[in-house]
Design a protein around this motif. Structure first.
Motif, PDB file in Angstrom:
ATOM      1  N   VAL A 179       0.858  -1.170   0.000  1.00 25.38           N
ATOM      2  CA  VAL A 179       0.000   0.000   0.000  1.00 25.38           C
ATOM      3  C   VAL A 179       0.903   1.231   0.000  1.00 25.38           C
ATOM      4  O   VAL A 179       1.836   1.314   0.788  1.00 25.38           O
ATOM      5  N   THR A 180       0.622   2.165  -0.898  1.00 21.69           N
ATOM      6  CA  THR A 180       1.397   3.400  -0.972  1.00 21.69           C
ATOM      7  C   THR A 180       0.496   4.564  -0.566  1.00 21.69           C
ATOM      8  O   THR A 180      -0.608   4.717  -1.095  1.00 21.69           O
ATOM      9  N   VAL A 181       0.965   5.356   0.369  1.00 21.00           N
ATOM     10  CA  VAL A 181       0.215   6.516   0.848  1.00 21.00           C
ATOM     11  C   VAL A 181       1.042   7.760   0.545  1.00 21.00           C
ATOM     12  O   VAL A 181       2.229   7.820   0.848  1.00 21.00           O
ATOM     13  N   HIS A 182       0.397   8.745  -0.085  1.00 21.96           N
ATOM     14  CA  HIS A 182       1.068  10.020  -0.387  1.00 21.96           C
ATOM     15  C   HIS A 182       0.762  10.993   0.746  1.00 21.96           C
ATOM     16  O   HIS A 182      -0.394  11.268   1.039  1.00 21.96           O
ATOM     17  N   VAL A 183       1.802  11.507   1.382  1.00 23.17           N
ATOM     18  CA  VAL A 183       1.625  12.441   2.495  1.00 23.17           C
ATOM     19  C   VAL A 183       2.483  13.682   2.266  1.00 23.17           C
ATOM     20  O   VAL A 183       3.468  13.648   1.527  1.00 23.17           O
ATOM     21  N   LYS A 184       2.084  14.754   2.912  1.00 26.39           N
ATOM     22  CA  LYS A 184       2.866  15.999   2.871  1.00 26.39           C
ATOM     23  C   LYS A 184       3.318  16.323   4.279  1.00 26.39           C
ATOM     24  O   LYS A 184       2.566  16.176   5.232  1.00 26.39           O
ATOM     25  N   ASP A 185       4.554  16.749   4.399  1.00 20.27           N
ATOM     26  CA  ASP A 185       5.053  17.150   5.711  1.00 20.27           C
ATOM     27  C   ASP A 185       4.615  18.581   6.006  1.00 20.27           C
ATOM     28  O   ASP A 185       3.917  19.217   5.206  1.00 20.27           O
ATOM     29  N   LYS A 186       5.051  19.122   7.129  1.00 18.54           N
ATOM     30  CA  LYS A 186       4.594  20.451   7.549  1.00 18.54           C
ATOM     31  C   LYS A 186       5.087  21.560   6.620  1.00 18.54           C
ATOM     32  O   LYS A 186       4.582  22.666   6.650  1.00 18.54           O
ATOM     33  N   HIS A 187       6.076  21.260   5.768  1.00 19.19           N
ATOM     34  CA  HIS A 187       6.593  22.246   4.825  1.00 19.19           C
ATOM     35  C   HIS A 187       5.927  22.121   3.454  1.00 19.19           C
ATOM     36  O   HIS A 187       6.296  22.839   2.524  1.00 19.19           O
ATOM     37  N   GLY A 188       4.972  21.179   3.329  1.00 25.33           N
ATOM     38  CA  GLY A 188       4.269  21.006   2.065  1.00 25.33           C
ATOM     39  C   GLY A 188       4.976  20.100   1.081  1.00 25.33           C
ATOM     40  O   GLY A 188       4.534  19.956  -0.050  1.00 25.33           O
ATOM     41  N   HIS A 189       6.073  19.485   1.512  1.00 28.35           N
ATOM     42  CA  HIS A 189       6.795  18.557   0.629  1.00 28.35           C
ATOM     43  C   HIS A 189       6.107  17.197   0.660  1.00 28.35           C
ATOM     44  O   HIS A 189       5.843  16.652   1.728  1.00 28.35           O
ATOM     45  N   GLY A 190       5.841  16.680  -0.495  1.00 26.53           N
ATOM     46  CA  GLY A 190       5.177  15.378  -0.581  1.00 26.53           C
ATOM     47  C   GLY A 190       6.161  14.233  -0.632  1.00 26.53           C
ATOM     48  O   GLY A 190       7.262  14.367  -1.162  1.00 26.53           O
ATOM     49  N   HIS A 191       5.781  13.136  -0.072  1.00 30.52           N
ATOM     50  CA  HIS A 191       6.559  11.915  -0.178  1.00 30.52           C
ATOM     51  C   HIS A 191       5.623  10.718   0.000  1.00 30.52           C
ATOM     52  O   HIS A 191       4.472  10.859   0.390  1.00 30.52           O
ATOM     53  N   GLU A 192       6.131   9.554  -0.305  1.00 31.21           N
ATOM     54  CA  GLU A 192       5.328   8.337  -0.238  1.00 31.21           C
ATOM     55  C   GLU A 192       5.760   7.490   0.951  1.00 31.21           C
ATOM     56  O   GLU A 192       6.942   7.407   1.261  1.00 31.21           O
ATOM     57  N   ILE A 193       4.791   6.886   1.548  1.00 24.71           N
ATOM     58  CA  ILE A 193       5.043   5.911   2.615  1.00 24.71           C
ATOM     59  C   ILE A 193       4.523   4.574   2.107  1.00 24.71           C
ATOM     60  O   ILE A 193       3.405   4.483   1.608  1.00 24.71           O
ATOM     61  N   HIS A 194       5.344   3.557   2.230  1.00 29.41           N
ATOM     62  CA  HIS A 194       4.951   2.227   1.785  1.00 29.41           C
ATOM     63  C   HIS A 194       4.701   1.350   3.015  1.00 29.41           C
ATOM     64  O   HIS A 194       5.457   1.370   3.976  1.00 29.41           O
ATOM     65  N   ASP A 195       3.656   0.603   2.942  1.00 26.04           N
ATOM     66  CA  ASP A 195       3.321  -0.328   4.015  1.00 26.04           C
ATOM     67  C   ASP A 195       2.707  -1.563   3.371  1.00 26.04           C
ATOM     68  O   ASP A 195       2.470  -1.592   2.163  1.00 26.04           O
ATOM     69  N   TYR A 196       2.449  -2.559   4.166  1.00 25.80           N
ATOM     70  CA  TYR A 196       1.823  -3.779   3.658  1.00 25.80           C
ATOM     71  C   TYR A 196       0.560  -4.041   4.440  1.00 25.80           C
ATOM     72  O   TYR A 196       0.505  -3.850   5.654  1.00 25.80           O
ATOM     73  N   TYR A 197      -0.459  -4.448   3.744  1.00 25.21           N
ATOM     74  CA  TYR A 197      -1.764  -4.695   4.348  1.00 25.21           C
ATOM     75  C   TYR A 197      -2.236  -6.070   3.926  1.00 25.21           C
ATOM     76  O   TYR A 197      -2.194  -6.414   2.745  1.00 25.21           O
ATOM     77  N   ALA A 198      -2.690  -6.847   4.887  1.00 22.82           N
ATOM     78  CA  ALA A 198      -3.294  -8.145   4.604  1.00 22.82           C
ATOM     79  C   ALA A 198      -4.717  -8.111   5.146  1.00 22.82           C
ATOM     80  O   ALA A 198      -4.959  -7.602   6.238  1.00 22.82           O
ATOM     81  N   HIS A 199      -5.650  -8.601   4.369  1.00 25.61           N
ATOM     82  CA  HIS A 199      -7.043  -8.646   4.787  1.00 25.61           C
ATOM     83  C   HIS A 199      -7.141  -9.489   6.057  1.00 25.61           C
ATOM     84  O   HIS A 199      -6.832 -10.682   6.038  1.00 25.61           O
ATOM     85  N   PRO A 200      -7.550  -8.886   7.189  1.00 25.37           N
ATOM     86  CA  PRO A 200      -7.598  -9.662   8.440  1.00 25.37           C
ATOM     87  C   PRO A 200      -8.773 -10.639   8.455  1.00 25.37           C
ATOM     88  O   PRO A 200      -9.906 -10.271   8.150  1.00 25.37           O
ATOM     89  N   LYS A 201      -8.462 -11.858   8.791  1.00 26.74           N
ATOM     90  CA  LYS A 201      -9.498 -12.894   8.898  1.00 26.74           C
ATOM     91  C   LYS A 201      -9.018 -13.922   9.922  1.00 26.74           C
ATOM     92  O   LYS A 201      -7.934 -14.487   9.780  1.00 26.74           O
ATOM     93  N   TYR A 202      -9.797 -14.107  10.979  1.00 26.19           N
ATOM     94  CA  TYR A 202      -9.437 -15.098  11.985  1.00 26.19           C
ATOM     95  C   TYR A 202     -10.689 -15.575  12.710  1.00 26.19           C
ATOM     96  O   TYR A 202     -11.756 -14.978  12.617  1.00 26.19           O
ATOM     97  N   GLU A 203     -10.510 -16.633  13.443  1.00 26.02           N
ATOM     98  CA  GLU A 203     -11.550 -17.167  14.318  1.00 26.02           C
ATOM     99  C   GLU A 203     -10.845 -17.768  15.517  1.00 26.02           C
ATOM    100  O   GLU A 203      -9.809 -18.416  15.379  1.00 26.02           O
ATOM    101  N   PHE A 204     -11.381 -17.517  16.708  1.00 27.10           N
ATOM    102  CA  PHE A 204     -10.792 -18.137  17.887  1.00 27.10           C
ATOM    103  C   PHE A 204     -11.896 -18.447  18.887  1.00 27.10           C
ATOM    104  O   PHE A 204     -12.988 -17.889  18.847  1.00 27.10           O
ATOM    105  N   GLU A 205     -11.578 -19.352  19.767  1.00 27.86           N
ATOM    106  CA  GLU A 205     -12.476 -19.663  20.871  1.00 27.86           C
ATOM    107  C   GLU A 205     -11.642 -20.219  22.022  1.00 27.86           C
ATOM    108  O   GLU A 205     -10.563 -20.763  21.815  1.00 27.86           O
TER     109      GLU A 205
END
Length: 139
Positions: free
Chosen positions: A44-70
């Protein structure tokens, strides 16, 4: 959330087992079951701007959460009786838990949560009344 639940289930099992071991009683037991079915992680790539208005990308990984427990604990020595079951698919979580209260009643909680409506729980209490025996005297 999942790791907290896993830690709680493990802690409950250890405490129940230790309690039985310390007192020499083998009347209680606990069980737990956990199944994870998370999807393949996607970048997942997110475009963000810092307090000076400079843009940059942050990369992260996302997995669809699915679980069951008891898990379940039944200890006749201490009177500790509880059970819980939970299922998660993405942002939707559904589950229930029940436990025996110190006054002898049982608390049953059904809950669900999603990103649109938030968390909702329905709590019910069941009371088990003891009916006194009447002794009839025959003369």
């Amino acid at each position: 959330m999942f790791s907290k639940v896993l830690c709680l289930a493990a802690l409950v099992a250890v405490v129940a087992a230790q309690s039985d071991h310390d007192h020499g009683h083998h009347h209680g037991y606990s069980s737990q079951h956990i199944s994870r079915h998370d999807g393949k992680p996607e970048k997942v790539t997110v475009h963000v701007k810092d307090k000076h208005g400079h843009g940059h990308e942050i990369h992260d990984y996302y997995a669809h959460p699915k679980y069951e427990f008891e898990y379940k604990v039944e200890d006749k020595h201490t009177g500790d009786h509880k059970t819980q079951h939970e299922h998660r698919e993405g942002d939707d979580v559904k589950g229930f838990y029940s436990l025996h209260e110190p006054d002898g009643s049982e608390r049953h909680v059904d809950y669900h949560s999603d990103k649109h409506t938030g968390f909702h729980a329905t709590v019910k209490h069941s009371t088990h009344h003891l009916v006194p025996e009447h002794h009839h005297h025959h003369h």
